[in-house]
Design an enzyme around this catalytic site. Structure first.
Site, PDB file in Angstrom:
ATOM      1  N   TYR A   1      -8.410  15.138 -10.171  1.00  0.00           N
ATOM      2  CA  TYR A   1      -7.264  14.465 -10.798  1.00  0.00           C
ATOM      3  C   TYR A   1      -6.229  15.511 -11.229  1.00  0.00           C
ATOM      4  O   TYR A   1      -5.035  15.380 -10.964  1.00  0.00           O
ATOM      5  CB  TYR A   1      -7.779  13.672 -12.003  1.00  0.00           C
ATOM      6  CG  TYR A   1      -6.724  12.969 -12.827  1.00  0.00           C
ATOM      7  CD1 TYR A   1      -6.074  11.832 -12.353  1.00  0.00           C
ATOM      8  CD2 TYR A   1      -6.404  13.434 -14.108  1.00  0.00           C
ATOM      9  CE1 TYR A   1      -5.121  11.190 -13.137  1.00  0.00           C
ATOM     10  CE2 TYR A   1      -5.463  12.786 -14.885  1.00  0.00           C
ATOM     11  CZ  TYR A   1      -4.823  11.659 -14.389  1.00  0.00           C
ATOM     12  OH  TYR A   1      -3.883  11.022 -15.172  1.00  0.00           O
TER      13      TYR A   1
ATOM     14  N   ASP B   1       0.869  -1.175   0.000  1.00  0.00           N
ATOM     15  CA  ASP B   1       0.000   0.000   0.000  1.00  0.00           C
ATOM     16  C   ASP B   1       0.908   1.227   0.000  1.00  0.00           C
ATOM     17  O   ASP B   1       1.508   1.567   1.024  1.00  0.00           O
ATOM     18  CB  ASP B   1      -0.900  -0.030   1.246  1.00  0.00           C
ATOM     19  CG  ASP B   1      -1.777   1.212   1.342  1.00  0.00           C
ATOM     20  OD1 ASP B   1      -1.696   2.069   0.429  1.00  0.00           O
ATOM     21  OD2 ASP B   1      -2.530   1.315   2.325  1.00  0.00           O
TER      22      ASP B   1
HETATM   23  N1  SER Z   1      -6.014   9.200 -19.199  1.00  0.00           N
HETATM   24  C1  SER Z   1      -6.251  10.100 -18.120  1.00  0.00           C
HETATM   25  C2  SER Z   1      -7.703  10.291 -17.891  1.00  0.00           C
HETATM   26  O1  SER Z   1      -8.437  10.260 -18.849  1.00  0.00           O
HETATM   27  C3  SER Z   1      -5.627  11.431 -18.376  1.00  0.00           C
HETATM   28  O2  SER Z   1      -4.266  11.372 -18.117  1.00  0.00           O
HETATM   29  O3  SER Z   1      -8.109  10.528 -16.798  1.00  0.00           O
END
Ligand code: SER
Length: 321
Positions: free
Chosen positions: A142, A53
């Site tokens: 993200y 982990d």
């Molecule tokens: N492939 C990733 C995504 O679509 C982007 O880096 O979240």
């Protein structure tokens, strides 16, 4: 790089990065680590593999010391669309593994690679020929994690001398392992759907351009940047790299030229559509080309031919093109 630990190694990138690095540095010098038992068992069939982990600092540091690791590849991440379902969880996972990688690298004098992404850019970024150094105001968790990763990696380099380097990956296309929860996943899913069902329903608007890359180029980028002469690097975290850019309409037209019976339609996912719209249409990768010799080999047509060949073989479908 002599002793390598790859965390999050069971995912789309790791599944191919492990054998790629094992070919260069020797099987026993590349250890794949993942949280999922089934992925560890699969990796163990071809080389060293451990359950780990990466968000657990003590466990992670112990593995680096035990295996005398000098380079960490941190591939742990929840992707863009999945991250929006539970942003706090995405932050904890993505940043947890990142900060642990950097702190352990500092203590154990390791190099670190943590991929960044087109997702580090946002709606205010120039979308065409997106420069290396430009506005980075992503509006996904993200992307927030990726920008944080770039900044922290550069901070650990300038403040503590940690040899941290990385690239901003486009959407990655590959056949060995599916991505999951990303906005660019459609460019992989489409091959499985049209070969299995003859039909694909696309969640991304037909005119939405994004940078994409075939996995062999992505793997080369990783080994090249980590072997690059540090005295030539003006940038570190992270380099734009590009090879192809297309929208669904263009990709599907090119697939249909090879599989004329394929049927495509659209059921746009508003979350994915907004994310795709906020990302570059095409990045400018001049700095990567100049500073460490980046040069891609695969264009869209060559990628489609190779994907059709490998995905049909994987599915046991005979395809005559
Ligand atoms: N492939 C990733 C995504 O679509 C982007 O880096 O979240």
């Amino acid at each position: 790089m002599k002793r390598i630990l790859i965390v999050g190694a069971g995912g789309q990138i790791g599944t191919e990065l492990v054998p790629h690095l094992q070919k260069i540095y020797g099987i026993d010098n590349v250890i794949g680590a993942d949280l999922r038992d089934d992925l560890v068992v699969k990796m163990a069939e071809r080389g060293p593999a451990i359950k780990l982990d990466a968000c657990n600092l003590v466990e992670f540091a112990a593995a680096v010391k035990k295996y005398d690791v000098d380079t960490i590849f941190n591939l742990v991440a929840l992707l863009s669309a999945k991250g929006e379902l539970n942003p706090r969880h995405a932050w904890d996972i993505n940043i947890g593994a990142l900060v642990n990688s950097l702190d352990i690298a500092k203590e154990c004098k390791c190099s670190v690679f943590t991929p960044s992404s087109i997702g580090a850019f946002g709606p205010n970024t120039p979308h065409d020929s997106t420069p290396q150094d430009t506005i980075m105001r992503p509006d996904t968790m993200y992307g927030v994690c990726k920008v944080t990763g770039e900044l922290l990696s550069d901070y650990y380099f300038t403040r503590f001398g940690v040899d941290a380097r990385s690239v901003r990956f486009p959407g990655l296309i590959s056949y060995a392992q599916l991505p999951g929860g990303g906005t660019t996943d459609y460019a992989v899913e489409v091959f499985y759907s049209i070969l299995k069902d003859g039909h694909y329903t696309c969640p991304i608007p037909k005119d939405s351009y994004m940078d994409m890359m075939y996995m062999p180029d992505a793997l080369n980028a990783v080994s090249m940047i980590m072997e690059a002469d540090p005295s030539k690097l003006v940038h570190r975290n992270s380099f734009n790299i590009a090879s192809m850019s297309f929208c669904p309409k263009e990709l599907f037209a090119a697939i249909r030229r090879r599989v004329p019976s394929a049927i495509f339609d659209y059921k746009v996912d508003p979350v994915k559509a907004a994310i795709a719209d906020s990302w570059p249409n095409k990045m400018d990768d001049t700095c990567a080309r100049k500073e460490w010799g980046w040069k891609p080999k695969w264009d869209m047509d060559a990628m489609i031919d190779d994907m059709l060949k490998h995905v049909s073989a994987k599915l046991g479908i005979k395809l005559s093109i």
